[in-house]
Scaffold this motif. Structure first.
Motif, PDB file in Angstrom:
ATOM      1  N   ASN A 175     -20.685  15.817  32.360  1.00 29.10           N
ATOM      2  CA  ASN A 175     -20.093  14.643  31.800  1.00 29.10           C
ATOM      3  C   ASN A 175     -19.499  15.365  30.554  1.00 29.10           C
ATOM      4  O   ASN A 175     -18.950  16.680  30.859  1.00 29.10           O
ATOM      5  CB  ASN A 175     -21.379  14.315  31.098  1.00 29.10           C
ATOM      6  N   GLU A 176     -18.437  13.998  30.114  1.00 30.40           N
ATOM      7  CA  GLU A 176     -17.037  14.171  28.566  1.00 30.40           C
ATOM      8  C   GLU A 176     -18.099  15.557  27.807  1.00 30.40           C
ATOM      9  O   GLU A 176     -17.352  16.819  27.618  1.00 30.40           O
ATOM     10  CB  GLU A 176     -17.187  13.855  27.323  1.00 30.40           C
ATOM     11  N   LYS A 222     -18.781   9.462  31.939  1.00 32.32           N
ATOM     12  CA  LYS A 222     -18.685   9.351  30.720  1.00 32.32           C
ATOM     13  C   LYS A 222     -20.701   9.713  29.114  1.00 32.32           C
ATOM     14  O   LYS A 222     -20.823   8.974  30.228  1.00 32.32           O
ATOM     15  CB  LYS A 222     -18.928   7.854  30.258  1.00 32.32           C
ATOM     16  N   ASP A 223     -20.128  10.404  28.658  1.00 37.86           N
ATOM     17  CA  ASP A 223     -21.421  10.102  27.807  1.00 37.86           C
ATOM     18  C   ASP A 223     -22.572   9.067  28.027  1.00 37.86           C
ATOM     19  O   ASP A 223     -22.002   7.786  27.528  1.00 37.86           O
ATOM     20  CB  ASP A 223     -21.015  11.306  27.017  1.00 37.86           C
ATOM     21  N   LYS A 235     -16.020  19.180  27.107  1.00 38.51           N
ATOM     22  CA  LYS A 235     -15.814  19.844  26.047  1.00 38.51           C
ATOM     23  C   LYS A 235     -16.112  21.336  26.036  1.00 38.51           C
ATOM     24  O   LYS A 235     -15.627  22.676  25.338  1.00 38.51           O
ATOM     25  CB  LYS A 235     -16.390  19.160  24.379  1.00 38.51           C
ATOM     26  N   VAL A 279     -15.962  13.076  35.784  1.00 41.03           N
ATOM     27  CA  VAL A 279     -15.801  13.549  34.585  1.00 41.03           C
ATOM     28  C   VAL A 279     -16.812  11.801  34.707  1.00 41.03           C
ATOM     29  O   VAL A 279     -16.351  10.949  34.984  1.00 41.03           O
ATOM     30  CB  VAL A 279     -14.929  13.957  33.750  1.00 41.03           C
TER      31      VAL A 279
END
Length: 592
Positions: A357-358, A391-392, A362, A389
């Motif tokens: 995930n995002e 999306k949160d 990060k 990836v």
């Protein structure tokens, strides 16, 4: 000892209960437990340090059962339920103290307000020889008699309201709990304190009346009544504080339950079952999809799996480890923002590919995550390539920040949960088919299902209950405060009876008289609200800090609370002000 279980020295998935001999020394038992652990785990500890690097120190301790419910250090979880926080007990005790204090203030104000009607009684008692101490004892006695009556009535109300309170607070309290010796002692102390505090000041005021002025109708309640006004300010400060708190809790709860979670939880049924292998899952899905009421089916691991891996060489990232199939993300409408989703068109997805995930991207510090390597260094040759990836989304409740997630289709893992999307309006047919299919594939497992949106709502049961408790407390507090304000308005009207009569004789209208009588009280209420605002702002923001996703304590919250407080106070004061304003001025002035 079975050496195959040595790894379990570092697993803490079981709740272990120990019954100690009454004569046992708890500290000594803990010491003995630590010695056994150190001796038995030494070899596997050394082996794991070589594999994983430095490990934290493990300490075995005993937690008394009666400390489990309110413990902040070792909470009742991992299958144990109904853990609480001692702060809740303090809040409820504080609310009870507020209400009791406000009730005492009301008694003081109402007693003094009624003193005009008892003035002749007091004057006659003094004329026939009654001294001040006798009058003080009389009024103190009346206070204690009222306290006894109130205490008995409270017991009846407790018994009647206990089922509602238990439902509201998720407790199982019984009236018999109140008859503990320590609690009985506390009740007696509370009774004497209440009777004394409520009766002491009025008894001093009433016993000091001048009998000559009283019997010749020359008696007036002189003074500015600073104490009574101060008590009303205190009452409405507490009431305003609770109302602001109630509005804050309500809107935070609404925010938690209406915020977009980043996925579609509507018409989604979750089945939790024994672990089902990769190939058997496909057969289970095919059977479920035979019903026209079922839109789609996806699989996922059950529970929360946490682990770690290395990226960019030696950087360790901790994350939630999710085993899913290729249908999971589309079923929940969770978008893939870079790269692609898992697909059976790529056989290597089940052996060498992962999604992250995002938040993971990060933390890893990747600028271009596609093609990056994730190394599960503690398993030999277990390395994966990032192909997409995600999306949160809020896969945990909004009381926690979104954590790093990694998704795998590793075919050696097993699924523990089945997600079934039902077509709208076909719930009955779908659930019947799901039950039949489930029992066919899991005949020895109990059939249980939940709807995802219901499960999400249950995450905020605590906030829902506190919203109700604080709302009820605020309503009760403002109601009792208004009784006190009413008492003070009566006192003011009694003091200004002749002034009102003169004003009406000179041509003042009813509206003008009502305005004169009401303005002073509205000033008190406004002062109360101004005093409550900074305290409520500080406490509300402090409470909201526990939520990473929260509302802002905005000006409209205070404006709404001010409108409610001032509006209710105005209605309370206006009632007696209007009555005094329409009274016959001749009767008001006949004593002059």
């Amino acid at each position: 000892m079975d050496e195959g279980n040595d790894e379990n020295w570092f697993n803490f998935f079981l709740n272990t209960f120990v019954v100690l001999d009454p004569a046992a020394n708890r500290s000594q038992v803990e010491t003995n437990m630590q010695q056994v652990y150190t001796a038995q785990s030494a070899a596997v500890f050394e082996r794991q340090q070589k594999q994983f690097g430095p490990l934290g120190k493990t300490v075995y301790q005993l937690q008394p059962m009666n400390e489990l419910h309110l413990s902040k250090t070792y909470r009742a979880d991992n299958g144990l339920t109904d853990a609480s926080d001692p702060i809740f007990s303090y809040i409820l005790s504080g609310i009870a103290a507020f209400i009791l204090l406000i009730a005492c203030i009301n008694f003081i104000n109402l007693t003094i307000a009624r003193s005009v009607k008892r003035a002749k009684e007091i004057g006659i008692r003094k004329v026939v020889g009654g001294d001040r101490m006798q009058l003080i004892m009389q009024f103190m006695g009346e206070s204690f008699i009222l306290s006894i009556a109130a205490f008995l009535l409270a017991l009846i109300l407790v018994q009647l309201s206990l089922p509602v309170f238990n439902e509201l607070s998720n407790k199982s309290l019984a009236i018999s709990y109140l008859f503990d010796l320590k609690l009985v002692g506390g009740y007696l102390l509370l009774f004497f304190m209440t009777g004394f505090l409520a009766g002491f000041y009025p008894s001093l005021v009433l016993s000091g009346f001048n009998p000559v002025k009283v019997l010749y109708n020359r008696f007036t309640l002189s003074g500015k009544n600073y104490l009574q006004k101060g008590l009303v300010i205190l009452q409405f400060t507490l009431a305003s504080f609770l109302i602001i708190g109630t509005i804050t809790i309500y809107w935070q709860f609404r925010y938690l339950t209406t915020r977009q979670l980043g996925y579609d939880d509507k018409d989604l049924v979750i089945l939790r079952h024994n672990r089902i292998p990769y190939l058997r899952a496909d057969a289970f899905r095919d059977e479920l999809m035979k019903s026209s009421a079922v839109a789609d089916v996806a699989f996922k691991n059950s529970g929360d799996w946490m682990t770690s891996a290395k990226v960019k060489g030696d950087q360790t990232v901790n994350f939630s480890y999710e085993t899913v199939d290729e249908k999971y993300l589309p079923l929940l409408k969770i978008p893939v923002v870079k790269g692609r989703n898992f697909s059976k068109a790529f056989p290597s997805d089940s052996t060498h590919a992962v999604l992250v995930n995002e938040a993971f991207v990060k933390t890893a510090g990747w600028k271009d995550p596609i093609g990056q390597e994730v190394n599960f260094w503690y398993n030999k040759d277990e390395k994966y390539i990032v192909v997409g990836v995600v999306k949160d989304y809020h896969y945990i409740d909004l009381k926690q920040q979104i954590r790093e997630q990694l998704f795998t289709m590793k075919n050696s893992n097993q699924y523990g949960a089945t997600y079934v999307k039902i077509k709208p309006g076909k719930e009955t047919a779908a659930l019947a088919h799901i039950a039949t299919t489930y029992k066919k594939y899991f005949p020895l497992s109990p059939y249980e299902y939940t709807f995802m949106n219901d499960e999400n709502m249950k995450r905020y049961e605590s906030e829902a209950k506190w919203k109700q408790i604080i709302l009820f407390s605020a309503i009760l507090t403002i109601f009792i405060s208004c009784i006190g304000l009413f008492g003070l308005s009566v006192l003011s009207a009694e003091k200004r009876t002749k002034e009102i009569g003169i004003r009406k004789v000179l041509g003042a209208s009813v509206a003008a008289v009502v305005t004169i009588l009401s303005t002073d009280f509205l000033k008190l209420v406004i002062i109360s609200f101004v005093l409550a605002m900074p305290l409520a702002w500080i406490v509300s923001n402090k409470w909201l800090e526990a939520y990473p996703y929260r509302i802002t304590v905005s000006w409209w919250i205070f404006a709404t609370a001010a409108f409610l407080v001032v509006g209710v106070a105005l209605m309370t004061v206006s009632f007696y002000a209007i009555k005094a304003a329409v009274a016959d001025p001749v009767k008001s002035l006949k004593g002059e």
